[in-house]
Every structure is written in structure tokens, then in C-alpha cells.
Design a protein around this motif. Structure first.
Motif, PDB file in Angstrom:
ATOM      1  N   ALA A   1       0.626  -1.026   0.069  1.00 18.33           N
ATOM      2  CA  ALA A   1       0.011  -0.181   0.012  1.00 18.33           C
ATOM      3  C   ALA A   1       0.894   1.207   0.028  1.00 18.33           C
ATOM      4  O   ALA A   1       0.611   2.321  -0.639  1.00 18.33           O
ATOM      5  CB  ALA A   1      -1.038   0.068   1.307  1.00 18.33           C
ATOM      6  N   LEU A   2       1.755   1.050   0.785  1.00 19.02           N
ATOM      7  CA  LEU A   2       2.697   2.538   0.835  1.00 19.02           C
ATOM      8  C   LEU A   2       3.415   2.660  -0.354  1.00 19.02           C
ATOM      9  O   LEU A   2       3.666   3.444  -0.649  1.00 19.02           O
ATOM     10  CB  LEU A   2       3.735   2.082   2.110  1.00 19.02           C
TER      11      LEU A   2
ATOM     12  N   LYS B   1       3.151  -0.531 -11.612  1.00 15.63           N
ATOM     13  CA  LYS B   1       1.664  -0.137 -11.504  1.00 15.63           C
ATOM     14  C   LYS B   1       1.638   0.743  -9.875  1.00 15.63           C
ATOM     15  O   LYS B   1       2.062   0.014  -8.973  1.00 15.63           O
ATOM     16  CB  LYS B   1       0.922  -1.330 -11.092  1.00 15.63           C
TER      17      LYS B   1
ATOM     18  N   ASP C   1       5.819  -8.682  -5.470  1.00 16.41           N
ATOM     19  CA  ASP C   1       4.907  -8.345  -6.521  1.00 16.41           C
ATOM     20  C   ASP C   1       4.444  -6.730  -6.485  1.00 16.41           C
ATOM     21  O   ASP C   1       4.871  -6.193  -7.157  1.00 16.41           O
ATOM     22  CB  ASP C   1       3.624  -8.887  -5.582  1.00 16.41           C
ATOM     23  N   ALA C   2       3.823  -6.185  -5.347  1.00 17.20           N
ATOM     24  CA  ALA C   2       3.546  -4.558  -5.577  1.00 17.20           C
ATOM     25  C   ALA C   2       4.710  -3.844  -6.088  1.00 17.20           C
ATOM     26  O   ALA C   2       4.539  -2.630  -6.863  1.00 17.20           O
ATOM     27  CB  ALA C   2       2.983  -3.999  -4.188  1.00 17.20           C
TER      28      ALA C   2
ATOM     29  N   GLY D   1       4.819  -7.220  -0.943  1.00 14.91           N
ATOM     30  CA  GLY D   1       5.473  -5.924  -1.318  1.00 14.91           C
ATOM     31  C   GLY D   1       6.600  -6.175  -2.230  1.00 14.91           C
ATOM     32  O   GLY D   1       6.999  -5.733  -3.336  1.00 14.91           O
TER      33      GLY D   1
ATOM     34  N   THR E   1       8.934  -3.743   2.598  1.00 16.81           N
ATOM     35  CA  THR E   1       9.085  -4.415   3.834  1.00 16.81           C
ATOM     36  C   THR E   1       7.890  -5.534   4.028  1.00 16.81           C
ATOM     37  O   THR E   1       7.972  -6.110   5.232  1.00 16.81           O
ATOM     38  CB  THR E   1       8.897  -3.485   5.050  1.00 16.81           C
TER      39      THR E   1
HETATM   40  N1  NAD Z   1       1.296  -2.354  -7.377  1.00 16.97           N
HETATM   41  C1  NAD Z   1       1.201  -3.446  -7.777  1.00 16.97           C
HETATM   42  O1  NAD Z   1       1.055  -4.289  -8.771  1.00 16.97           O
HETATM   43  C2  NAD Z   1       0.425  -4.181  -6.553  1.00 16.97           C
HETATM   44  C3  NAD Z   1       0.443  -5.773  -6.472  1.00 16.97           C
HETATM   45  C4  NAD Z   1       0.055  -6.224  -5.433  1.00 16.97           C
HETATM   46  C5  NAD Z   1      -0.545  -5.627  -4.352  1.00 16.97           C
HETATM   47  N2  NAD Z   1      -0.555  -4.251  -4.536  1.00 16.97           N
HETATM   48  C6  NAD Z   1      -1.002  -3.430  -3.286  1.00 16.97           C
HETATM   49  O2  NAD Z   1      -0.321  -3.820  -2.148  1.00 16.97           O
HETATM   50  C7  NAD Z   1      -1.243  -3.895  -0.873  1.00 16.97           C
HETATM   51  C8  NAD Z   1      -0.994  -5.012   0.085  1.00 16.97           C
HETATM   52  O3  NAD Z   1       0.277  -5.166   0.196  1.00 16.97           O
HETATM   53  P1  NAD Z   1       0.909  -5.349   1.697  1.00 16.97           P
HETATM   54  O4  NAD Z   1       0.207  -6.556   2.291  1.00 16.97           O
HETATM   55  O5  NAD Z   1       2.433  -5.394   1.647  1.00 16.97           O
HETATM   56  O6  NAD Z   1       0.353  -3.944   2.266  1.00 16.97           O
HETATM   57  P2  NAD Z   1       0.173  -3.166   3.456  1.00 16.97           P
HETATM   58  O7  NAD Z   1       1.053  -1.913   2.827  1.00 16.97           O
HETATM   59  O8  NAD Z   1      -0.962  -3.087   3.489  1.00 16.97           O
HETATM   60  O9  NAD Z   1       0.813  -3.919   4.699  1.00 16.97           O
HETATM   61  C9  NAD Z   1       0.312  -4.763   5.389  1.00 16.97           C
HETATM   62  C10 NAD Z   1       0.616  -4.462   6.961  1.00 16.97           C
HETATM   63  O10 NAD Z   1       1.749  -4.993   7.208  1.00 16.97           O
HETATM   64  C11 NAD Z   1       2.575  -4.081   7.905  1.00 16.97           C
HETATM   65  N3  NAD Z   1       3.927  -4.139   7.927  1.00 16.97           N
HETATM   66  C12 NAD Z   1       4.685  -3.901   6.655  1.00 16.97           C
HETATM   67  N4  NAD Z   1       6.187  -3.963   6.794  1.00 16.97           N
HETATM   68  C13 NAD Z   1       6.062  -4.739   8.081  1.00 16.97           C
HETATM   69  C14 NAD Z   1       7.359  -5.190   8.755  1.00 16.97           C
HETATM   70  N5  NAD Z   1       8.276  -5.482   8.143  1.00 16.97           N
HETATM   71  N6  NAD Z   1       6.939  -5.893   9.932  1.00 16.97           N
HETATM   72  C15 NAD Z   1       5.609  -5.734  10.218  1.00 16.97           C
HETATM   73  N7  NAD Z   1       4.580  -5.496   9.881  1.00 16.97           N
HETATM   74  C16 NAD Z   1       4.727  -4.805   8.439  1.00 16.97           C
HETATM   75  C17 NAD Z   1       1.911  -2.809   7.594  1.00 16.97           C
HETATM   76  O11 NAD Z   1       2.249  -1.617   8.610  1.00 16.97           O
HETATM   77  C18 NAD Z   1       0.625  -3.079   7.435  1.00 16.97           C
HETATM   78  O12 NAD Z   1      -0.275  -3.099   8.680  1.00 16.97           O
HETATM   79  C19 NAD Z   1      -2.761  -3.312  -1.520  1.00 16.97           C
HETATM   80  O13 NAD Z   1      -2.708  -1.813  -1.315  1.00 16.97           O
HETATM   81  C20 NAD Z   1      -2.527  -3.767  -3.136  1.00 16.97           C
HETATM   82  O14 NAD Z   1      -3.392  -3.193  -3.746  1.00 16.97           O
HETATM   83  C21 NAD Z   1       0.145  -3.428  -5.688  1.00 16.97           C
END
Ligand code: NAD
Ligand code: ZN
Length: 342
Positions: free
Chosen positions: A103-104, A139, A133-134, A130, A126
Motif C-alpha cells: 500500500a505504501l 503499477k 509483487d507490488a 510488497g 518491507t
Molecule cells: N502495484 C502493484 O502491482 C500491486 C500488486 C499487489 C498488491 N498491491 C497493493 O499492495 C497492498 C497490499 O500489500 P501489503 O500486504 O504489503 O500491504 P500493506 O502496506 O497494507 O501492509 C500490510 C501490513 O503490514 C505491516 N508491515 C509492513 N511491513 C512490516 C514489517 N516489516 N513488519 C511488521 N509489519 C509490517 C503494515 O504496517 C500493514 O499493517 C494493497 O494496497 C494492494 O493494492 C499492488
């Protein structure tokens, strides 16, 4: 350390480096003209990581903490971030670093790609999701009435994946990432699938991350704007998205359930032979849904992969051999039955 290159128009667009301890080294690409850096991060562990990275930047910088998860992917917040970039005089040669989960990095990338029509972005993912994939593929996006409704296709300049950070994640966040990682194996890398079969609960982080990144980089390099080939990344996502929304599951859990359903469709259509539920179950991922069946079906047929000829899904002939095909309502019903929505 492993190094990957995402190309755009034949030129290097993103350098991805992955390996242990990489955030203990400078993360910025060496480039003249940079005056300052703004670091966007999330609360909690990502903030601590961001403070450490910032301390080693060696250039003027500010750390800005955004709200957690998708609450950061809001237009109102983006407008505030533009204001703070303006106040700081962020210029064309300056850099935004995004440190956090998907998300970040999505919102950091969106702001960087639109500020002054696009400035350099560096991601330090992190979470496993992320990192594999992200952060890869360019994107960026924020949510409006629906998820990721506004965004850009813009590659970050650099992605730094520190596998020590991913190793230290809580097990739930790791597992979510494993679901996307084994998906990469199913569509393109049988050896990655074999790693999860051998070590279902604690697969070797460095090798899993390297292999999953390699799959995504390869697909993106062949098909940046999702015209065809890139669709194979959606294996498990059509029915998975339906379950994610209807049942309120995390993305990784929903994709696991979606892969069980897609495997069943693949068996019925092409004789795909693989104990999908057993393997995903042994990784601690859910393989059944308790959602309302009608709601899930409704959501599946609203999927954006639907066109005039029907609904397209990613199916498998064999592990590592994806096929994109139209599916009928009866075939989808067979897949739903396999996840307990008969
Ligand atoms: N751009 C792209 O191609 C793409 C692909 C897939 C997903 N996404 C996006 O990614 C997001 C989901 O990814 P996510 O699950 O990584 O997201 P997130 O950023 O929502 O993180 C999930 C949780 O993990 C916590 N966190 C992060 N790093 C941590 C660490 N090292 N230790 C402990 N906690 C930690 C965060 O604070 C949050 O509460 C969605 O917004 C989705 O739309 C984008
Ligand atoms: Zn996904």
C-alpha cells in the motif's frame, strides 16, 4: 546479492537488488543533481526501518509517516503530500523513497510519478507481498470508489529488497506473501513450487524471493501494459477476488482459495493433476471459503477480465504451464464446489 533489471522500451527502467542486510548499505542510486529526499513510510516496524535508512542517506531528507495499509491510498492524503513537497521545494532531480508494504509503495510511486510530471522513486518493500509483487512492474495507484481506480504505469528507478527484514516478519504476513510466491511458481517456475512442497512452513527466504522476483520481472519485461502475457500473474485471482471481498479475507489468503478453485477448473478442462489443497493447506493457507456463494459468483462475473465473449481465467495444463481460456458458468460452479461453495 541478486540483481534484476526491468526494461522499458529496451532501456533499464528499474534496478532491483535483493539479499540480506541491503538496508544497512546506502539505498540510493548514485546520481548527480539530487538535492533532497523525502521518505514516505508506515507506522510500526516500517517507520523504524525508514529512520535507519534515512540516517544513512547522506543527503538532506525528511521522513513522513503515512497512515497504515490502504488508508494511505486516499486522494485527500495525496493532495496533502503534494502540498508538503511544494513547501519543501522538491525539484525534478530529487527523490521519493517509499518504505513499507504494498500500500505504501503504491502511493509513494503514485506521488512520485505525478509530482512535476514524474520524479525518481526508490522502493524499500518491507513485506514479502510488497517485495515480490507490488514493488515490481510499475503499477502505482490509489483507491477512489474502487480499489486502484486511479494510477499510473511508472517504474521506480530502484527497488531494494532486504531479505533480513522479510525474515523477521510475523508469520501471518509471511504466509500472505508465500501465496503470491507459490503462484509465481505455478505459472512459471516448478522448482519454486518444489521448494514449498519441501519446506511448507519455513521455505528459504532468499531463494523464494529471488525466484518469485525473477518470474514477475520476466513477465513484466515481456508485457508491460498487460496486453496479454501479464495476465498469467492473475492465476488464482478471479475467484480469489470474489472471496476476498465477500468474506473479508486478506489478499494472500483469498488468492490461496482462488488457486484451489482454478486448479479444479484446470483439472476438469485439461486434466491438470496436482494436490493443490494439500500443498497450500500444509503451508498454513486456507483452502475453503465460508463466504456467501451467490455474492462470490456475482463478484466473479463483475471481474475486469470479462469481455464480450465471456470471462477469461488463467488455468494450468501442468505446474509452470499456464493457459488463458474462457470459462462457462458451469465450469466456474465446479471450481466453487471445490472450495466448499457448492
Ligand atoms: N502495484 C502493484 O502491482 C500491486 C500488486 C499487489 C498488491 N498491491 C497493493 O499492495 C497492498 C497490499 O500489500 P501489503 O500486504 O504489503 O500491504 P500493506 O502496506 O497494507 O501492509 C500490510 C501490513 O503490514 C505491516 N508491515 C509492513 N511491513 C512490516 C514489517 N516489516 N513488519 C511488521 N509489519 C509490517 C503494515 O504496517 C500493514 O499493517 C494493497 O494496497 C494492494 O493494492 C499492488
Ligand atoms: Zn495478488
Amino acid at each position: 546479492m541478486s540483481r534484476f533489471e526491468v526494461l522499458a522500451h529496451g532501456a533499464l527502467a528499474t534496478e532491483i537488488v535483493a539479499g540480506p542486510g541491503l538496508t544497512r548499505q546506502p539505498v540510493l542510486p548514485d546520481r548527480p543533481g539530487r538535492h533532497q529526499v523525502v521518505v514516505f513510510t508506515q507506522p510500526g516496524t516500517p517507520r523504524l526501518i525508514a529512520d535507519g535508512v534515512a540516517a544513512r542517506l547522506g543527503v538532506e531528507h525528511t521522513v513522513i509517516e503515512l497512515p497504515d495499509r490502504d488508508v494511505a491510498k486516499r486522494w485527500g492524503l495525496v493532495a496533502e503530500l503534494y502540498e508538503s513537497l511544494a513547501q519543501r521545494g522538491m525539484g525534478r532531480h530529487d527523490t521519493i523513497i517509499g518504505i513499507g508494504g504494498g500500500a505504501l509503495t503504491d502511493v509513494a510511486g503514485f506521488v512520485a510519478s505525478t509530482w512535476l510530471r514524474g520524479i525518481e522513486a526508490v522502493y524499500v518493500p518491507t513485506t514479502v507481498l510488497g517485495a515480490i509483487d507490488a514493488a515490481i512492474g510499475g503499477k502505482t495507484g490509489i483507491n477512489l470508489a474502487g480499489k486502484n481506480l486511479v494510477g499510473t504505469f511508472t517504474h521506480p528507478g530502484r527497488v531494494v529488497v532486504d531479505t533480513d527484514i522479510l525474515d523477521a516478519l510475523p508469520v501471518g504476513l509471511k504466509r500472505e506473501g508465500w501465496a503470491e510466491a507459490i503462484k509465481a511458481g505455478f505459472i512459471a517456475d516448478p522448482e519454486l513450487v518444489a521448494l514449498f512442497e519441501q519446506f511448507p512452513e519455513n521455505p528459504p527466504m532468499v531463494e523464494v524471493v529471488d525466484r518469485a522476483i525473477a518470474v514477475k520481472v520476466d513477465v513484466v519485461n515481456r508485457d508491460f501494459r498487460e496486453a496479454g502475457q501479464r495476465m498469467i500473474l492473475n492465476f488464482g485471482h478471479t475467484i480469489g477476488h470474489g472471496v476476498e471481498i465477500a468474506e473479508g479475507l486478506s489478499h494472500g489468503e483469498a488468492v490461496a482459495i482462488g488457486m484451489v478453485a482454478a486448479a479444479e477448473l484446470s483439472t476438469r478442462k485439461y486434466g491438470f493433476d496436482y494436490p493443490m489443497s494439500d500443498v497450500l493447506g500444509s503451508m498454513g493457507l486456507p483452502v475453503f471459503s465460508t463466504a456467501d456463494r451467490n455474492r462470490v459468483e456475482e463478484l466473479i462475473w463483475l471481474d475486469k477480465k470479462r469481455d464480450a465473449k465471456g470471462l477469461k481465467m488463467v488455468l494450468l495444463d501442468a505446474v509452470g504451464s499456464p493457459r488463458i481460456d474462457y470459462v462457462t458458468q458451469d465450469e466456474v460452479a465446479g471450481g466453487l464446489a471445490a472450495i466448499g461453495l457448492g
